[in-house]
Design a protein around this motif. Structure first.
Motif, mmCIF file in Angstrom:
data_model
loop_
_atom_site.group_PDB
_atom_site.id
_atom_site.type_symbol
_atom_site.label_atom_id
_atom_site.label_comp_id
_atom_site.label_asym_id
_atom_site.label_seq_id
_atom_site.Cartn_x
_atom_site.Cartn_y
_atom_site.Cartn_z
ATOM 1 N N ILE A 11 0.891 -1.103 -0.031
ATOM 2 C CA ILE A 11 0.119 0.172 0.043
ATOM 3 C C ILE A 11 0.847 1.272 0.082
ATOM 4 C CG2 ILE A 11 -1.531 1.486 1.358
ATOM 5 C CD1 ILE A 11 -3.006 -1.390 2.214
ATOM 6 N N CYS A 12 1.980 1.241 1.021
ATOM 7 C CA CYS A 12 2.728 2.426 0.925
ATOM 8 C C CYS A 12 3.374 2.673 -0.335
ATOM 9 C CB CYS A 12 3.931 2.186 1.913
ATOM 10 S SG CYS A 12 3.128 2.367 3.661
ATOM 11 N N ASN A 13 3.858 1.799 -1.031
ATOM 12 C CA ASN A 13 4.527 1.915 -2.311
ATOM 13 C C ASN A 13 3.924 2.342 -3.222
ATOM 14 O OD1 ASN A 13 7.769 1.151 -2.231
ATOM 15 N ND2 ASN A 13 6.690 -0.183 -0.930
ATOM 16 N N LEU A 14 2.506 1.663 -3.632
ATOM 17 C CA LEU A 14 1.674 1.856 -4.464
ATOM 18 C C LEU A 14 1.066 3.427 -4.528
ATOM 19 C CD1 LEU A 14 -0.836 -1.264 -4.860
ATOM 20 C CD2 LEU A 14 1.048 -0.152 -6.393
ATOM 21 N N SER A 15 0.941 3.799 -3.128
ATOM 22 C CA SER A 15 0.379 5.198 -2.841
ATOM 23 C C SER A 15 1.610 6.203 -3.440
ATOM 24 C CB SER A 15 0.300 5.284 -1.231
ATOM 25 O OG SER A 15 1.588 5.519 -0.572
ATOM 26 N N ALA A 16 2.856 5.725 -3.676
ATOM 27 C CA ALA A 16 3.787 6.699 -4.081
ATOM 28 C C ALA A 16 3.457 6.987 -5.533
ATOM 29 C CB ALA A 16 5.242 6.115 -4.083
ATOM 30 N N LEU A 17 2.880 6.311 -6.344
ATOM 31 C CA LEU A 17 2.195 6.996 -7.591
ATOM 32 C C LEU A 17 0.888 7.914 -7.885
ATOM 33 C CD1 LEU A 17 2.616 3.123 -9.099
ATOM 34 C CD2 LEU A 17 4.228 4.842 -9.093
ATOM 35 N N LEU A 18 0.341 7.922 -6.545
ATOM 36 C CA LEU A 18 -0.925 8.925 -6.639
ATOM 37 C C LEU A 18 -0.340 10.306 -7.186
ATOM 38 C CD1 LEU A 18 -2.716 7.726 -3.229
ATOM 39 C CD2 LEU A 18 -3.144 7.217 -5.909
ATOM 40 N N PRO A 19 0.774 10.801 -6.705
ATOM 41 C CA PRO A 19 0.819 12.408 -7.236
ATOM 42 C C PRO A 19 1.221 12.454 -8.645
ATOM 43 C CG PRO A 19 2.085 11.738 -5.118
ATOM 44 C CD PRO A 19 1.618 10.459 -5.691
ATOM 45 N N LEU A 20 1.642 11.441 -9.450
ATOM 46 C CA LEU A 20 1.969 11.390 -10.767
ATOM 47 C C LEU A 20 1.156 12.283 -11.779
ATOM 48 C CD1 LEU A 20 4.065 8.104 -11.304
ATOM 49 C CD2 LEU A 20 4.930 10.480 -10.576
ATOM 50 N N PRO A 21 -0.110 12.052 -11.629
ATOM 51 C CA PRO A 21 -1.082 12.665 -12.469
ATOM 52 C C PRO A 21 -1.005 14.310 -12.245
ATOM 53 C CG PRO A 21 -2.385 10.881 -11.552
ATOM 54 C CD PRO A 21 -0.967 11.000 -10.893
ATOM 55 N N LEU A 22 -0.492 14.953 -11.407
ATOM 56 C CA LEU A 22 -0.240 16.105 -10.848
ATOM 57 C C LEU A 22 1.187 16.831 -11.320
ATOM 58 C CD1 LEU A 22 -1.793 16.244 -7.570
ATOM 59 C CD2 LEU A 22 -2.871 16.919 -10.040
ATOM 60 N N LEU A 23 1.802 15.897 -12.239
ATOM 61 C CA LEU A 23 3.333 16.551 -12.755
ATOM 62 C C LEU A 23 3.133 17.628 -13.447
ATOM 63 C CD1 LEU A 23 5.053 13.150 -13.806
ATOM 64 C CD2 LEU A 23 5.616 14.720 -11.960
ATOM 65 N N GLY A 24 1.862 18.017 -14.151
ATOM 66 C CA GLY A 24 1.728 19.207 -15.060
ATOM 67 C C GLY A 24 1.882 20.493 -13.952
ATOM 68 N N LEU A 25 1.813 20.199 -12.634
ATOM 69 C CA LEU A 25 2.044 21.418 -11.656
ATOM 70 C C LEU A 25 3.536 22.055 -11.758
ATOM 71 C CD1 LEU A 25 0.064 20.418 -8.760
ATOM 72 C CD2 LEU A 25 -0.817 21.739 -10.811
ATOM 73 N N LEU A 26 4.246 21.110 -12.381
ATOM 74 C CA LEU A 26 5.670 21.550 -12.318
ATOM 75 C C LEU A 26 6.112 22.213 -13.504
ATOM 76 C CD1 LEU A 26 7.575 18.086 -10.960
ATOM 77 C CD2 LEU A 26 7.239 20.389 -9.635
ATOM 78 N N PRO A 27 7.313 23.142 -13.483
ATOM 79 C CA PRO A 27 7.869 23.746 -14.814
ATOM 80 C C PRO A 27 7.875 22.604 -15.787
ATOM 81 C CG PRO A 27 8.835 24.681 -12.972
ATOM 82 C CD PRO A 27 8.123 23.494 -12.465
ATOM 83 N N GLU A 28 7.336 23.051 -16.844
ATOM 84 C CA GLU A 28 7.578 22.225 -18.161
ATOM 85 C C GLU A 28 8.845 21.745 -18.555
ATOM 86 O OE1 GLU A 28 5.801 21.410 -22.605
ATOM 87 O OE2 GLU A 28 5.214 23.042 -21.609
ATOM 88 N N GLU A 29 9.847 22.770 -18.659
ATOM 89 C CA GLU A 29 11.444 22.474 -18.996
ATOM 90 C C GLU A 29 12.140 22.524 -17.612
ATOM 91 O OE1 GLU A 29 11.904 21.104 -21.571
ATOM 92 O OE2 GLU A 29 10.154 21.485 -22.530
ATOM 93 N N SER A 30 13.417 22.369 -17.827
ATOM 94 C CA SER A 30 14.514 22.489 -16.717
ATOM 95 C C SER A 30 14.577 24.025 -16.415
ATOM 96 C CB SER A 30 15.585 22.265 -17.097
ATOM 97 O OG SER A 30 16.210 22.679 -18.353
#
Length: 509
Positions: A488-507
């Protein structure tokens, strides 16, 4: 050995258990609120000799003329008289930063002693130890307050040197208490809290120097500065790693606490390296005046709110919080490997040595191969790989590794090595992003705020993990549902990935 949760979620938090907060996924019971930070970690800001308590336009203009601009910093770099390491000048200021980070790493000498003291001497359950670790991480959640105090209330004419000296003495006091009078979970939590406060405050002071130098620089240069800091911390961890276990085995936890009490004094000693202008009596009077303090407080709050509410700062910060807040199974695993598998303090010290070296390798991996890679890609790849590798703990819990001819000891060492490299490499972009988001004039307060939010996420994840540990009935003697907790703990680590768009697109350049 990997612990549940997303790779790289060090909050300095690793220092909570060792009074040092950036937690890493190892065989140890993590707690570092900076990570903390291990720590998670985590990091603050300031400009050496800067004053943020001006109460008149004339005084402000006068003082601002003394502040180094980005152009000044670049000019000084081109005329540097110092040796360089990975593009970073080893000036006295940078040496002070590196040594303070080294102290954070070498304080890991007591981390295993703390873990075994809570488990064996105080007879606590996994959930209770996780709660104490979360409590000890609290100083890492209010780091902006330390930046404000340091900026607004000079001691003996200094805003930085004095607080470094004070932090070192506070850390020595906390470990002295652990070595002598502490005899309950409440007094232990209080002493660890003092040690955590010591490290968090000194962290704020020196990290502000890093942020000021990172302003106006490329992501690559900023990454080199962060690599110097975290490389120093990893080196400190290597220095203390093996002895952290062998000393517990040979002399006991109280002896280790007593030795550790001398280490924070290094922070006090390096204060003399900080190139800081001493305030005149008039400037000190202005700083301590009631009206000046109130006006400065209002100004800081307004500036902080104006900065944080900007989408380009708020949205990435929200992602980092959620990324850190997924649950962890660290404390439960520590009880399993010691009570069930019988791992000794000496062996865990060896594992800590491996993970300390691995942490240094992770810094190098980021510095030489990843610092120009877009942030979204780094977070995506490392989180997926980290979650998958974290599942290997199920093999250890179920004993399947022995069916493949791999002993528990070798499996744990290999698992820890791989996960720690990945964790450190994936955590470095968090620090770089936070430093680059800080606008000029708000380095200290805003950077501390961003790191506190990150640490709050890690503490939240630890507390959620403690709740799940209690819910699944995992205790110091019962590990029936530990495998389910890990999954459960390791699967939960994947939950924030759909929100990657909140980060700057490029470096961030």
């Amino acid at each position: 050995m990997a612990s549940g949760g997303s790779a790289g979620r060090d909050s300095y938090d690793e220092e909570a258990a060792a009074a040092v907060p950036v937690p890493r996924r190892t065989l140890e019971l993590d707690g570092r609120g900076d990570a903390s930070d291990h720590r998670s970690g985590f990091i603050p800001r300031y400009q050496v000799g800067s004053s943020k308590v001006e109460t008149s336009d004339r005084y402000s203009d006068d003082w601002q003329k003394r502040l180094p601009t980005t152009d000044d910093v670049r000019k000084n770099k081109s005329e540097s008289r110092y040796f360089t390491v990975s593009g970073v000048d080893l000036s006295p200021d940078n040496m002070a930063v590196a040594i303070v980070y080294f102290v954070q790493g070498v304080l890991g000498l007591a981390r295993l002693a703390v873990n075994f003291y809570l488990k064996d001497d105080l007879q606590l359950d996994p959930a209770e130890t996780a709660v104490i670790s979360g409590f000890a991480s609290l100083p890492w959640l209010i780091k902006p307050l330390y930046g404000f105090i340091s900026d607004s209330i000079p001691l003996f004419g200094y805003r930085r040197r004095s607080y470094l000296i004070l932090s070192g003495f506070l850390g020595a006091l906390s470990w002295s208490l652990m070595a002598t009078v502490v005899d309950s979970k409440y007094s232990a939590a209080f002493s660890i809290l003092l040690g955590s406060l010591s490290v968090a405050f000194s962290d704020v002071v020196v990290d502000s120097m890093v942020v000021e130098r990172a302003r106006g620089e490329s992501q690559s240069t900023s990454g080199s500065l962060q690599s110097l800091c975290w490389g120093s911390s990893a080196f400190g961890g290597i220095v203390s790693a093996y002895f952290s276990g062998s000393l517990v085995d040979t002399y006991g936890v109280r002896f280790v606490f007593g030795v550790t009490a001398f280490l924070p004094l290094m922070t006090s000693a390096v204060a003399v390296l900080v190139n800081e202008h001493r305030l005149s009596s008039g400037e000190r009077a202005m700083s301590h005046s009631g009206s000046g303090f109130i006006e400065t407080s209002k100004q800081h709050i307004r500036q902080l709110w104006t900065s944080v509410k900007q989408p380009n700062i708020f949205l990435p910060t929200l992602f980092i919080f959620l990324w850190q807040a997924t649950p962890k199974s660290d404390s439960a695993m520590f009880f399993f490997i010691t009570n069930k598998l019988g791992f000794t303090p000496e062996f865990l010290g060896r594992v800590k040595l491996v993970t300390s070296i691995a942490s240094l390798l992770g810094v190098g991996l980021y510095n030489y191969f990843l610092k120009a890679v877009p942030l979204r890609k780094i977070f995506l790849v490392t989180t997926i790989i980290g979650s998958a590798l974290g599942m290997t703990q199920v093999l250890l819990v179920s004993g399947l590794n022995r069916q493949f001819g791999i002993s528990d000891e070798w499996f744990s060492v290999g698992d820890s090595l791989i996960i720690t490299v990945l964790s450190q490499a994936s955590f470095m972009p968090v620090l770089v992003l936070a430093a680059k988001l800080c606008p000029p004039g708000m380095e200290a307060t805003l950077f501390a705020t961003l790191m506190s939010i990150s640490n709050a996420g890690s503490v939240s994840g630890g507390l959620v993990g403690a709740g799940l540990t209690q819910l699944f009935g995992v205790t110091k003697d019962s590990f029936k549902n530990l495998a389910l907790l890990i999954v459960i703990c390791n699967l939960s680590a994947l939950l924030p990935l759909p929100l990657l768009g909140l980060l700057p697109e490029e470096s961030v350049e």
